[in-house]
Design a protein around this motif. Structure first.
Motif, PDB file in Angstrom:
ATOM      1  N   PRO A 169       9.090   3.379  10.349  1.00  0.00           N
ATOM      2  CA  PRO A 169       9.407   4.289   9.242  1.00  0.00           C
ATOM      3  C   PRO A 169       8.166   4.727   8.467  1.00  0.00           C
ATOM      4  CG  PRO A 169      10.107   2.054   8.732  1.00  0.00           C
ATOM      5  CD  PRO A 169       9.749   2.067  10.178  1.00  0.00           C
ATOM      6  N   ALA A 170       7.116   3.912   8.490  1.00  0.00           N
ATOM      7  CA  ALA A 170       5.881   4.308   7.813  1.00  0.00           C
ATOM      8  C   ALA A 170       5.249   5.499   8.530  1.00  0.00           C
ATOM      9  CB  ALA A 170       4.896   3.133   7.764  1.00  0.00           C
ATOM     10  N   ASP A 222       4.356  11.455   8.855  1.00  0.00           N
ATOM     11  CA  ASP A 222       4.599  12.749   9.503  1.00  0.00           C
ATOM     12  C   ASP A 222       5.267  13.716   8.526  1.00  0.00           C
ATOM     13  OD1 ASP A 222       3.518  11.813  11.853  1.00  0.00           O
ATOM     14  OD2 ASP A 222       5.451  11.327  12.774  1.00  0.00           O
ATOM     15  N   ALA A 223       6.231  13.201   7.769  1.00  0.00           N
ATOM     16  CA  ALA A 223       6.919  14.043   6.784  1.00  0.00           C
ATOM     17  C   ALA A 223       5.966  14.484   5.684  1.00  0.00           C
ATOM     18  CB  ALA A 223       8.110  13.280   6.191  1.00  0.00           C
ATOM     19  N   LEU A 243      11.630   4.032   4.050  1.00  0.00           N
ATOM     20  CA  LEU A 243      10.500   3.097   4.059  1.00  0.00           C
ATOM     21  C   LEU A 243      10.625   2.095   2.919  1.00  0.00           C
ATOM     22  CD1 LEU A 243       7.833   2.099   5.140  1.00  0.00           C
ATOM     23  CD2 LEU A 243       6.676   3.927   3.871  1.00  0.00           C
ATOM     24  N   LEU A 244      11.021   2.569   1.765  1.00  0.00           N
ATOM     25  CA  LEU A 244      11.212   1.658   0.634  1.00  0.00           C
ATOM     26  C   LEU A 244      12.328   0.660   0.912  1.00  0.00           C
ATOM     27  CD1 LEU A 244      10.854   4.084  -2.409  1.00  0.00           C
ATOM     28  CD2 LEU A 244       9.283   2.255  -1.753  1.00  0.00           C
ATOM     29  N   GLU A 248       0.834  -1.205   0.000  1.00  0.00           N
ATOM     30  CA  GLU A 248       0.000   0.000   0.000  1.00  0.00           C
ATOM     31  C   GLU A 248       0.863   1.247   0.000  1.00  0.00           C
ATOM     32  OE1 GLU A 248      -2.822   2.105  -0.735  1.00  0.00           O
ATOM     33  OE2 GLU A 248      -3.518   0.088  -0.189  1.00  0.00           O
ATOM     34  N   SER A 249       1.972   1.214   0.727  1.00  0.00           N
ATOM     35  CA  SER A 249       2.860   2.370   0.784  1.00  0.00           C
ATOM     36  C   SER A 249       3.449   2.667  -0.590  1.00  0.00           C
ATOM     37  CB  SER A 249       3.983   2.121   1.794  1.00  0.00           C
ATOM     38  OG  SER A 249       3.471   1.983   3.107  1.00  0.00           O
ATOM     39  N   MET A 250       3.934   1.637  -1.262  1.00  0.00           N
ATOM     40  CA  MET A 250       4.543   1.847  -2.569  1.00  0.00           C
ATOM     41  C   MET A 250       3.517   2.314  -3.592  1.00  0.00           C
ATOM     42  SD  MET A 250       7.438  -1.142  -2.916  1.00  0.00           S
ATOM     43  CE  MET A 250       6.344  -2.516  -2.547  1.00  0.00           C
TER      44      MET A 250
END
Length: 206
Positions: free
Chosen positions: A136-137, A142-143, A173-174, A75-77
């Motif tokens: 890290p997610a 936050d970033a 994260l990656l 989902e992050s990618m």
């Protein structure tokens, strides 16, 4: 007159009653013994069986945690593709015009893509997510919030460090996700650890 089956008062009659009573007691004893007999075997599992069970439970729990990690990474990618597409389009235009008003609605579209991407990632972070990915997610989210706020405030010079930190957190994260799921083949819309967002101009301005 005696009833059928009743013993007579003689010696033989009383003996017949005693014999029948003895047989009845013996039969009852056999039935009681049969009912109280136990099945052979231990009443508790052997140590080896306990170890196997715990191992199976641990393996199942580990598989579930890993599955959640894979889902969070995927989902992050996927969300990063949307974020990068909107943000890079905005940055390219800002680098050309050096003016937020001349960017048009691209700033709003960039913010929308950042918010939408974050909203897709956030629900995938649970209490049982692997900490090495969840941490890290959260940092990346936050970033992302700080970057979206910087664009909303129409910052220019100050956008550089915020954008740079967002890029580094994305790369981190990656990096950890690479251990859970293969990073997709490189393409124009695919986020990679080597991809860096174009820095905004540092000319005077907000």
């Amino acid at each position: 007159m005696l009833g059928t089956g009743e013993a007579g008062p003689g010696r033989g009659g009383h003996r017949g009653v005693r014999v029948r009573a003895t047989i009845g007691m013996a039969f009852g004893g056999i039935m009681l013994s049969a009912c109280t007999s136990t099945v052979g075997g231990a009443g508790v599992p052997a140590p080896g069986e306990v170890a196997v069970y715990r191992s199976e439970v641990s393996a199942s729990a580990a598989a579930q945690v890993r599955a959640e990690g894979v889902e969070l990474c995927r989902e992050s990618m996927s969300s990063m593709v949307v974020m990068l597409r909107g943000y890079n389009t905005f940055i390219k235009r800002l680098n050309t015009t050096h003016s937020y008003p001349e960017v048009g609605d691209l700033a709003d579209k960039a913010r929308a893509s950042l918010i939408a991407g974050a909203d897709q990632i956030r629900p995938k972070i649970t209490d049982t997510s692997p900490p090495e990915i969840a941490s890290p997610a959260r940092t990346f989210l936050d970033a992302t919030t700080r970057l979206e706020n910087a664009i909303r405030k129409e910052l220019r010079t100050e956008l550089n460090p915020v954008s740079g930190q967002w890029t580094r957190d994305k790369a981190r994260l990656l990096e950890v996700c690479g251990e859970y799921t293969p990073v997709p083949a490189a393409s124009s819309g695919t986020p990679r650890t080597s991809v860096t967002t174009t820095p905004v101009p540092t000319s005077p301005g907000r």
